[in-house]
Design a protein around this motif. Structure first.
Motif, PDB file in Angstrom:
ATOM      1  N   ARG A  36      -0.097   4.507 -12.721  1.00 58.20           N
ATOM      2  CA  ARG A  36      -0.867   4.248 -11.516  1.00 58.20           C
ATOM      3  C   ARG A  36      -1.230   2.761 -11.456  1.00 58.20           C
ATOM      4  O   ARG A  36      -1.596   2.156 -12.455  1.00 58.20           O
ATOM      5  CB  ARG A  36      -2.135   5.100 -11.513  1.00 58.20           C
ATOM      6  N   TRP A  37      -1.094   2.158 -10.264  1.00 60.86           N
ATOM      7  CA  TRP A  37      -1.455   0.749 -10.074  1.00 60.86           C
ATOM      8  C   TRP A  37      -2.965   0.674  -9.843  1.00 60.86           C
ATOM      9  O   TRP A  37      -3.474   1.169  -8.833  1.00 60.86           O
ATOM     10  CB  TRP A  37      -0.688   0.183  -8.885  1.00 60.86           C
ATOM     11  N   PRO A  38      -3.728   0.066 -10.763  1.00 58.57           N
ATOM     12  CA  PRO A  38      -5.191   0.084 -10.641  1.00 58.57           C
ATOM     13  C   PRO A  38      -5.679  -0.813  -9.506  1.00 58.57           C
ATOM     14  O   PRO A  38      -5.004  -1.751  -9.092  1.00 58.57           O
ATOM     15  CB  PRO A  38      -5.662  -0.464 -11.999  1.00 58.57           C
ATOM     16  N   ARG A  39      -6.898  -0.531  -9.022  1.00 54.74           N
ATOM     17  CA  ARG A  39      -7.510  -1.411  -8.047  1.00 54.74           C
ATOM     18  C   ARG A  39      -7.856  -2.743  -8.714  1.00 54.74           C
ATOM     19  O   ARG A  39      -7.928  -2.859  -9.941  1.00 54.74           O
ATOM     20  CB  ARG A  39      -8.724  -0.762  -7.400  1.00 54.74           C
ATOM     21  N   LYS A  40      -8.099  -3.754  -7.893  1.00 53.59           N
ATOM     22  CA  LYS A  40      -8.196  -5.128  -8.375  1.00 53.59           C
ATOM     23  C   LYS A  40      -9.261  -5.308  -9.446  1.00 53.59           C
ATOM     24  O   LYS A  40      -9.021  -5.969 -10.460  1.00 53.59           O
ATOM     25  CB  LYS A  40      -8.459  -6.066  -7.193  1.00 53.59           C
TER      26      LYS A  40
END
Length: 320
Positions: A115-119
C-alpha cells in the motif's frame, strides 16, 4: 563560490549514452554531476529508467567528478540495503559521493505491491530510515522496529568519510523539516526570490552543509526548438503534489499531461535560445545562496547543450 554540475536524467537517456554524456560534461567543464533513481519514467515519450546504482559505479570509475543521487528508502529499498549501496560507493570513491533521501513517489514504489502510504506516514518512515542508515554508516549494528523493521544489520564495509545524506525539499515546510537530520539540502528551480525563502527556511531551522539546486532548462539555437523540446519531454512534470507523488504509471502521467501548454511548461523549465539569458538566470540562482547548481537540459540529446554551455556559459559564470 558556486560550482556548476550536470544532471544525468536516467528517465530520458539510455545508460550507455548517459555515461558518454557525463564524460562529455566533464570535458566541457562541468565540475560535478547528480542523477535520479527511477524505476519508471515520467512519460512514455521519455522511455528509459535504468538502475542508477550500477551506472554510478561506472560513472565514478571513469570520471573524476563528484556524484549525487536522489533516492527513496522504505519501500522499494530496505534501509539496510540502501545503506550498503551508499557505503560501497563511499568506500570505493571517498569524498566523491552523496545521497539525497526522499519519501518517494508512487511511480517508482508501487512495484512492491505494498500500500502507498499517505504523505505524513511516508515522511515519518523516511526519518526512521535516515536514522537507520546513518547508524549503519557509522559502523553500528542496528535493530529497529517501527515503520521499517531491521534485525541486527551491520555493514562490513564502512566508508571513511561517510557520504553526506542530503535532504530533498520542494516546499518551505520540508526545507525546515529536513534541517533536523540532513547534511545539506537539494531543491529544484523556481523564482530566485522563492528559492531564497527555501534557503532561509533551511538555515533558520538549523540546517547545515551545502545547498544544491537542480535546474530544469531547455536551450536550442531557436526559441521554437527550445520550447518544443521542453513541451515534448517535460510537460508531465508540471503538476504539484499530490499528482506528482501519487500517479503510478508513465501512462497515467501522459493522460494528465495531454492538455498542458508550453506556457505551463515554462513555469518549471527555463526555456530560451538566448545563452545570455540562461547565464543571468543561473547567476541569480547562485546569488540566492546555492553552493552547487546542477543543469538539466530536458532534451534527450545532450551533446550540443554540453558543448555550447561549456564554451559560452560556464566560463562566464565561473568568472563572475
Amino acid at each position: 563560490m558556486t560550482r556548476f554540475g550536470f544532471h544525468a536524467s536516467h528517465e530520458q537517456i539510455a545508460p550507455a549514452q548517459l555515461l558518454a554524456d557525463v564524460r562529455r560534461a566533464e570535458q566541457a567543464g562541468f565540475e560535478m554531476a547528480m542523477c535520479s533513481d527511477h524505476f519508471s519514467p515520467w512519460s512514455r515519450r521519455q522511455g528509459h529508467a535504468a538502475y542508477a546504482w550500477s551506472w554510478l559505479g561506472a560513472a565514478l570509475a571513469t570520471t573524476d567528478l563528484t556524484f549525487g543521487v536522489v533516492t527513496a528508502p522504505g519501500q522499494r529499498y530496505h534501509p539496510a540495503v540502501l545503506a550498503q549501496k551508499i557505503a560501497t560507493l563511499g568506500s570505493m570513491f571517498p569524498g566523491r559521493f552523496w545521497a539525497a533521501l526522499g519519501s518517494g513517489e508512487a511511480s517508482n514504489e508501487h512495484i512492491t505491491g505494498e500500500r502507498w502510504p499517505r504523505k505524513e506516514v511516508r515522511t515519518r518512515r523516511l526519518e526512521e530510515c535516515v536514522d537507520v542508515i546513518r547508524r549503519l554508516l557509522a559502523g553500528e549494528e542496528v535493530s529497529h522496529d517501527g515503520r521499517v523493521t531491521v534485525d541486527r544489520a551491520r555493514l562490513w564495509e564502512v566508508p571513511d568519510p561517510p557520504p553526506r545524506l542530503i535532504g530533498p525539499a520542494v516546499s518551505l515546510a520540508s526545507a525546515a523539516r529536513v534541517a533536523a537530520w540532513a547534511d545539506g539540502m537539494v531543491t529544484v528551480n523556481q523564482a530566485p526570490e522563492k528559492l531564497a525563502d527555501h534557503v532561509a527556511a533551511y538555515r533558520d531551522a538549523g540546517g547545515r552543509g551545502p545547498l544544491a539546486l537542480q535546474v530544469h532548462l531547455s536551450w536550442a539555437p531557436t526559441e521554437a526548438e527550445a520550447a518544443a523540446t521542453a513541451h515534448e519531454q517535460w510537460r508531465t512534470n508540471v503538476f504539484p503534489e499530490p499528482v506528482c507523488w501519487d500517479t503510478e504509471t508513465a501512462e497515467g502521467f501522459d493522460v494528465v499531461g495531454e492538455r498542458v501548454t508550453v506556457e505551463q511548461v515554462r513555469t518549471v523549465v527555463d526555456i530560451s535560445a538566448d545563452l545570455g539569458w540562461h547565464r543571468d538566470r543561473l547567476a541569480a540562482y547562485a546569488a540566492a545562496g546555492f553552493d552547487e547548481v546542477y543543469l538539466h537540459h530536458v532534451g534527450q540529446s545532450q551533446e550540443r547543450f554540453l558543448d555550447t554551455f561549456g564554451e559560452h556559459v560556464l566560463p562566464q559564470l565561473k568568472e563572475a
